[in-house]
Design a protein around this motif. Structure first.
Motif, PDB file in Angstrom:
ATOM      1  N   ARG A 233       0.831  -1.205   0.000  1.00 29.18           N
ATOM      2  CA  ARG A 233       0.000   0.000   0.000  1.00 29.18           C
ATOM      3  C   ARG A 233       0.864   1.252   0.000  1.00 29.18           C
ATOM      4  O   ARG A 233       0.556   2.236  -0.698  1.00 29.18           O
ATOM      5  CB  ARG A 233      -0.928  -0.009   1.205  1.00 29.18           C
ATOM      6  N   ALA A 234       1.934   1.228   0.777  1.00 34.47           N
ATOM      7  CA  ALA A 234       2.829   2.393   0.811  1.00 34.47           C
ATOM      8  C   ALA A 234       3.463   2.620  -0.555  1.00 34.47           C
ATOM      9  O   ALA A 234       3.594   3.766  -1.017  1.00 34.47           O
ATOM     10  CB  ALA A 234       3.911   2.190   1.876  1.00 34.47           C
ATOM     11  N   PHE A 235       3.827   1.523  -1.222  1.00 36.71           N
ATOM     12  CA  PHE A 235       4.400   1.632  -2.564  1.00 36.71           C
ATOM     13  C   PHE A 235       3.383   2.212  -3.545  1.00 36.71           C
ATOM     14  O   PHE A 235       3.704   3.073  -4.367  1.00 36.71           O
ATOM     15  CB  PHE A 235       4.864   0.261  -3.036  1.00 36.71           C
ATOM     16  N   LEU A 236       2.150   1.720  -3.445  1.00 36.15           N
ATOM     17  CA  LEU A 236       1.105   2.215  -4.333  1.00 36.15           C
ATOM     18  C   LEU A 236       0.869   3.703  -4.133  1.00 36.15           C
ATOM     19  O   LEU A 236       0.751   4.470  -5.089  1.00 36.15           O
ATOM     20  CB  LEU A 236      -0.199   1.447  -4.092  1.00 36.15           C
ATOM     21  N   ARG A 237       0.771   4.131  -2.896  1.00 36.79           N
ATOM     22  CA  ARG A 237       0.507   5.551  -2.617  1.00 36.79           C
ATOM     23  C   ARG A 237       1.617   6.434  -3.159  1.00 36.79           C
ATOM     24  O   ARG A 237       1.371   7.540  -3.639  1.00 36.79           O
ATOM     25  CB  ARG A 237       0.362   5.770  -1.108  1.00 36.79           C
ATOM     26  N   GLU A 238       2.839   5.933  -3.099  1.00 38.27           N
ATOM     27  CA  GLU A 238       3.975   6.761  -3.502  1.00 38.27           C
ATOM     28  C   GLU A 238       4.222   6.734  -5.005  1.00 38.27           C
ATOM     29  O   GLU A 238       4.635   7.736  -5.590  1.00 38.27           O
ATOM     30  CB  GLU A 238       5.234   6.277  -2.780  1.00 38.27           C
ATOM     31  N   ASN A 239       3.958   5.602  -5.625  1.00 38.16           N
ATOM     32  CA  ASN A 239       4.388   5.429  -7.011  1.00 38.16           C
ATOM     33  C   ASN A 239       3.280   5.357  -8.044  1.00 38.16           C
ATOM     34  O   ASN A 239       3.443   5.880  -9.152  1.00 38.16           O
ATOM     35  CB  ASN A 239       5.237   4.155  -7.128  1.00 38.16           C
ATOM     36  N   ILE A 240       2.170   4.712  -7.743  1.00 36.06           N
ATOM     37  CA  ILE A 240       1.145   4.545  -8.774  1.00 36.06           C
ATOM     38  C   ILE A 240       0.203   5.730  -8.745  1.00 36.06           C
ATOM     39  O   ILE A 240      -0.880   5.698  -8.172  1.00 36.06           O
ATOM     40  CB  ILE A 240       0.382   3.222  -8.593  1.00 36.06           C
ATOM     41  N   THR A 241       0.632   6.814  -9.357  1.00 32.70           N
ATOM     42  CA  THR A 241      -0.172   8.021  -9.489  1.00 32.70           C
ATOM     43  C   THR A 241      -0.048   8.505 -10.927  1.00 32.70           C
ATOM     44  O   THR A 241       1.010   8.345 -11.553  1.00 32.70           O
ATOM     45  CB  THR A 241       0.307   9.132  -8.535  1.00 32.70           C
ATOM     46  N   PRO A 242      -1.097   9.089 -11.485  1.00 30.75           N
ATOM     47  CA  PRO A 242      -1.025   9.574 -12.870  1.00 30.75           C
ATOM     48  C   PRO A 242       0.085  10.594 -13.074  1.00 30.75           C
ATOM     49  O   PRO A 242       0.695  10.658 -14.141  1.00 30.75           O
ATOM     50  CB  PRO A 242      -2.411  10.210 -13.082  1.00 30.75           C
ATOM     51  N   GLU A 243       0.381  11.389 -12.050  1.00 28.57           N
ATOM     52  CA  GLU A 243       1.370  12.442 -12.206  1.00 28.57           C
ATOM     53  C   GLU A 243       2.771  11.883 -12.422  1.00 28.57           C
ATOM     54  O   GLU A 243       3.627  12.541 -13.006  1.00 28.57           O
ATOM     55  CB  GLU A 243       1.368  13.355 -10.971  1.00 28.57           C
ATOM     56  N   ARG A 244       3.002  10.653 -11.956  1.00 28.33           N
ATOM     57  CA  ARG A 244       4.325  10.066 -12.078  1.00 28.33           C
ATOM     58  C   ARG A 244       4.435   9.147 -13.278  1.00 28.33           C
ATOM     59  O   ARG A 244       5.468   8.525 -13.501  1.00 28.33           O
ATOM     60  CB  ARG A 244       4.671   9.281 -10.803  1.00 28.33           C
ATOM     61  N   ALA A 245       3.362   9.032 -14.030  1.00 22.76           N
ATOM     62  CA  ALA A 245       3.346   8.096 -15.152  1.00 22.76           C
ATOM     63  C   ALA A 245       3.744   8.800 -16.436  1.00 22.76           C
ATOM     64  O   ALA A 245       3.120   9.771 -16.845  1.00 22.76           O
ATOM     65  CB  ALA A 245       1.955   7.483 -15.306  1.00 22.76           C
ATOM     66  N   VAL A 246       4.787   8.323 -17.069  1.00 25.01           N
ATOM     67  CA  VAL A 246       5.235   8.873 -18.343  1.00 25.01           C
ATOM     68  C   VAL A 246       5.620   7.704 -19.243  1.00 25.01           C
ATOM     69  O   VAL A 246       6.353   6.807 -18.819  1.00 25.01           O
ATOM     70  CB  VAL A 246       6.451   9.811 -18.166  1.00 25.01           C
ATOM     71  N   LEU A 247       5.112   7.714 -20.439  1.00 23.33           N
ATOM     72  CA  LEU A 247       5.423   6.655 -21.397  1.00 23.33           C
ATOM     73  C   LEU A 247       6.251   7.246 -22.527  1.00 23.33           C
ATOM     74  O   LEU A 247       5.842   8.210 -23.165  1.00 23.33           O
ATOM     75  CB  LEU A 247       4.135   6.046 -21.958  1.00 23.33           C
ATOM     76  N   SER A 248       7.440   6.687 -22.741  1.00 25.23           N
ATOM     77  CA  SER A 248       8.321   7.159 -23.789  1.00 25.23           C
ATOM     78  C   SER A 248       8.556   6.050 -24.798  1.00 25.23           C
ATOM     79  O   SER A 248       8.589   4.873 -24.441  1.00 25.23           O
ATOM     80  CB  SER A 248       9.669   7.612 -23.191  1.00 25.23           C
ATOM     81  N   ARG A 249       8.724   6.426 -26.033  1.00 28.88           N
ATOM     82  CA  ARG A 249       8.998   5.456 -27.088  1.00 28.88           C
ATOM     83  C   ARG A 249      10.263   5.883 -27.818  1.00 28.88           C
ATOM     84  O   ARG A 249      10.401   7.029 -28.232  1.00 28.88           O
ATOM     85  CB  ARG A 249       7.837   5.385 -28.064  1.00 28.88           C
ATOM     86  N   ILE A 250      11.201   4.950 -27.934  1.00 30.22           N
ATOM     87  CA  ILE A 250      12.465   5.202 -28.656  1.00 30.22           C
ATOM     88  C   ILE A 250      12.422   4.376 -29.928  1.00 30.22           C
ATOM     89  O   ILE A 250      12.326   3.141 -29.872  1.00 30.22           O
ATOM     90  CB  ILE A 250      13.672   4.830 -27.780  1.00 30.22           C
ATOM     91  N   GLU A 251      12.489   5.036 -31.049  1.00 28.89           N
ATOM     92  CA  GLU A 251      12.452   4.351 -32.333  1.00 28.89           C
ATOM     93  C   GLU A 251      13.783   4.526 -33.047  1.00 28.89           C
ATOM     94  O   GLU A 251      14.500   5.508 -32.826  1.00 28.89           O
ATOM     95  CB  GLU A 251      11.312   4.900 -33.194  1.00 28.89           C
ATOM     96  N   PRO A 252      14.161   3.566 -33.918  1.00 24.15           N
ATOM     97  CA  PRO A 252      15.446   3.677 -34.629  1.00 24.15           C
ATOM     98  C   PRO A 252      15.453   4.863 -35.557  1.00 24.15           C
ATOM     99  O   PRO A 252      14.436   5.242 -36.131  1.00 24.15           O
ATOM    100  CB  PRO A 252      15.518   2.352 -35.405  1.00 24.15           C
ATOM    101  N   LYS A 253      16.621   5.446 -35.679  1.00 26.68           N
ATOM    102  CA  LYS A 253      16.776   6.587 -36.569  1.00 26.68           C
ATOM    103  C   LYS A 253      16.746   6.120 -38.016  1.00 26.68           C
ATOM    104  O   LYS A 253      17.334   5.084 -38.365  1.00 26.68           O
ATOM    105  CB  LYS A 253      18.109   7.290 -36.296  1.00 26.68           C
ATOM    106  N   GLU A 254      16.015   6.879 -38.823  1.00 22.18           N
ATOM    107  CA  GLU A 254      15.924   6.498 -40.233  1.00 22.18           C
ATOM    108  C   GLU A 254      17.260   6.710 -40.916  1.00 22.18           C
ATOM    109  O   GLU A 254      17.984   7.678 -40.653  1.00 22.18           O
ATOM    110  CB  GLU A 254      14.849   7.340 -40.932  1.00 22.18           C
ATOM    111  N   ALA A 255      17.573   5.803 -41.808  1.00 20.21           N
ATOM    112  CA  ALA A 255      18.856   5.883 -42.525  1.00 20.21           C
ATOM    113  C   ALA A 255      18.837   7.020 -43.527  1.00 20.21           C
ATOM    114  O   ALA A 255      17.819   7.330 -44.109  1.00 20.21           O
ATOM    115  CB  ALA A 255      19.124   4.565 -43.220  1.00 20.21           C
TER     116      ALA A 255
END
Length: 283
Positions: free
Chosen positions: A261-283
């Motif tokens: 529960r302590a982990f959930l309260r501290e970490n699972i919040t929308p404000e801390r959620a970021v999704l990044s995508r790294i794609e290969p550079k085009e030749a």
């Protein structure tokens, strides 16, 4: 003072006229009525015009300079910032200087005296520019809503990827399936995921569910020992993060519901959620 416009005028077109005194009101009322304004409101000063601007929605504002309490160019620029089209009428010998100051704000300047034809052309240009600005504002609002939806969906997807055994593609498919089955938008599904994450963080979960998740996580770690690749990754992560991956049974035994529960309260919040995508550079 509000007065009705000409017959056949657009039903929602309203104009505010800042005009010193009452001498030329009838003339302005007639000119604007012929241009299709249903309501014409007059203000005798800049101060009164500002109060009327705040009190109602206007399709256009006309300022006949100078006004008793100010010249009128600042009023015109302030009004343009609020959205309506603004026409500033000044003496012809002042037109060039005033136009240079107000045109960057979208204010149309008209030199006096002017003919009926010149006034009609100026109003036509003003309304055309206003219609174009309205379209831009509508498009910007659609874009803003789309970006907000992407932000909400991205946060929810990140929660699924980070804290459930799902990759980005699986999380995307899960949200799409939920949206289709429940006949909801992706944003609505994303908001429900975030809401559930906040509920778990605030309220926790019952013992049966906790034990179910605990067994599933333990089994997942145990199955990982069947893969040389998984063992190599676990050893590498353990080395850099300072833990022994082979001690996970003891670690599991030491974790309590309150720790989760302590982990959930501290970490699972929308404000801390970021999704990044790294794609290969085009030749």
């Amino acid at each position: 003072m509000l007065t009705p416009g000409a017959k056949g005028a657009a039903p929602d077109r309203r104009v505010l006229v800042a005009l010193p005194g009452e001498k030329n009101r009838a003339q302005w009322e007639h000119l604007l009525g012929e241009e299709g304004f249903r309501e014409v409101a007059f203000a005798a000063s800049g101060g009164e015009a500002r109060r009327l601007l705040l009190a109602g929605a206007w399709d256009a504002v006309v300022v006949s300079a100078p006004l008793p309490d100010e010249f009128g160019h600042q009023l015109a620029m302030d009004a343009a910032e609020e959205g309506p089209g603004v026409l500033l009428a000044v003496k012809s010998d002042q037109w060039e200087e005033v136009n240079a100051r107000v045109s960057p704000y979208g204010v149309l300047t008209l030199g006096r005296p002017f003919s009926r034809g010149m006034f009609s052309q100026a109003v036509g240009l003003l309304l055309a520019s206003q219609a174009k600005a309205e379209r831009y504002r509508a498009e910007n609002e659609k874009l803003r809503q789309k970006l907000e939806e992407l932000r909400v969906v991205s946060r929810a997807k990140c929660l699924l990827v980070e804290y459930l055994p799902l990759d980005e593609e699986s999380a995307h498919k899960y949200m799409e399936r939920q949206a289709m089955e429940e006949r909801k938008t992706r944003r609505a599904v994303a908001e429900e995921i975030q809401k559930e994450a906040r509920r778990l963080a605030d309220e926790g979960f019952d013992e049966d569910f906790y034990q179910q998740v605990r067994r599933a996580a333990f089994g997942s770690n145990l199955r990982g020992l069947n893969s040389f690749e998984n063992i190599a990754v676990s050893l590498t992560e353990g080395y850099f993060h300072g833990y022994d991956p082979f001690r996970f049974p003891q670690v599991f035994d030491s974790i309590t519901q309150e720790d989760v529960r302590a982990f959930l309260r501290e970490n699972i919040t929308p404000e801390r959620a970021v999704l990044s995508r790294i794609e290969p550079k085009e030749a």
